[in-house]
Scaffold this active site. Structure first.
Site, PDB file in Angstrom:
ATOM      1  CE  LYS A  17      -1.719  -1.080   4.176  1.00  0.00           C
ATOM      2  NZ  LYS A  17      -1.480  -1.905   4.053  1.00  0.00           N
ATOM      3  NE  ARG A  92      -4.563  -0.709   9.717  1.00  0.00           N
ATOM      4  CZ  ARG A  92      -3.314  -0.010   8.754  1.00  0.00           C
ATOM      5  NH1 ARG A  92      -2.989   0.975   8.145  1.00  0.00           N
ATOM      6  NH2 ARG A  92      -2.660  -1.515   8.694  1.00  0.00           N
ATOM      7  NE  ARG A 131       7.503  -2.627   7.012  1.00  0.00           N
ATOM      8  CZ  ARG A 131       6.928  -2.122   6.681  1.00  0.00           C
ATOM      9  NH1 ARG A 131       6.346  -1.657   5.534  1.00  0.00           N
ATOM     10  NH2 ARG A 131       6.014  -2.550   7.403  1.00  0.00           N
ATOM     11  NE  ARG A 137       6.293  -0.557   9.703  1.00  0.00           N
ATOM     12  CZ  ARG A 137       5.784  -0.227   9.281  1.00  0.00           C
ATOM     13  NH1 ARG A 137       5.508   0.293   8.334  1.00  0.00           N
ATOM     14  NH2 ARG A 137       4.234  -0.924   9.604  1.00  0.00           N
ATOM     15  NE  ARG A 148       1.226  -4.418  10.909  1.00  0.00           N
ATOM     16  CZ  ARG A 148       3.176  -4.498  10.719  1.00  0.00           C
ATOM     17  NH1 ARG A 148       4.021  -5.007  11.024  1.00  0.00           N
ATOM     18  NH2 ARG A 148       2.547  -4.402   9.167  1.00  0.00           N
TER      19      ARG A 148
END
Ligand code: B4P
Length: 196
Positions: A17, A92, A131, A137, A148
């Site tokens: 996204k 969301r 990532r 992160r 998630r």
């Protein structure tokens, strides 16, 4: 391509996204508004908002609707979003979608399209683990990534039917290279925005 357009991009965490939102927004000269980026920036700057949301985000939970809705309404009220925007990662939940509808109705505008990026669960998990190595992160550990994905299935997927009934969902295959996915989105958007 310079057109006014009010768009959403939806998809499971890791579907691409954020990656695609930046490109589309640039092509259409509209702001890309990512709630995830807004929250991360606040966490980095140690603002009151950042302190309120950091634990939730690091655990892969959603930030409460009321707080998120307020932040988005405020951002959409800024002048650069007057003629169009691309919301990335919002709404969301059904409650957020309702709040967005009310906000847009009060401005007498509506959504033009919802870009739904579809991607295979195991592939997105491996993208996010990659990532994690690059960016570190806090919500990109395997356990939190899997959580998630579950939160997305439970809370966000119902929105696809809601927008599907309005005939504005563009289903895009999110697998393949970033350029391949971008080309699919551009083609679908050209078709949809051309209908107006
Ligand atoms: P987000 O920032 O929205 O995080 P995300 O779902 O992981 O998406 P992101 O944009 O980062 O990843 P992308 O798929 O682009 O949200 C983070 C957290 O904030 C949420 O968990 C929640 O706690 C909170 N939050 C945000 N919005 C909220 C809301 N509305 N309500 C409540 N809480 C909210 O890309 C992932 C990776 O894949 C990238 O590294 C990218 O380089 C790579 N990639 C992209 N396309 C690829 C391709 N085609 N091939 C290979 N790799 C690709």
């Amino acid at each position: 391509m310079t057109r006014s357009a009010r768009l959403l991009i939806v998809g499971p965490p890791g579907a691409g996204k954020g990656t695609q939102a930046t490109r589309i927004a640039e092509q259409l000269s509209i702001p890309a508004i990512s709630t995830g980026d807004i929250f991360r920036q606040n966490i980095k700057d140690q603002t009151d908002l950042g302190k309120r949301v950091s634990q939730l985000i690091n655990a892969g939970e959603l930030v409460p609707d009321e707080l998120t809705n307020e932040i988005v309404a405020d951002r959409l009220g800024q002048s650069d979003a007057e003629h169009g925007f691309l919301l990335d990662g919002y709404p969301r939940t059904v409650e957020q979608a309702t709040a967005l509808d009310q906000h847009l109705a009060s401005r007498e505008v509506q959504l033009d399209a919802v870009i739904l990026l579809e991607a295979d669960t195991e592939a997105v998990i491996s993208r996010l683990l990659k990532r994690a190595q690059l960016e570190g992160r806090a919500d990109d550990t395997e356990e939190v990534i899997r959580h998630r994905q579950e939160v997305y299935a439970q809370q966000t997927e119902p929105l696809i039917d809601l927008y599907g009934r309005r005939g504005i969902v563009l289903r895009i295959d999110g697998m393949g290279t970033v350029d391949e996915v971008a080309a699919r989105i551009e083609e679908a958007l050209n078709g949809k925005l051309g209908e107006r």
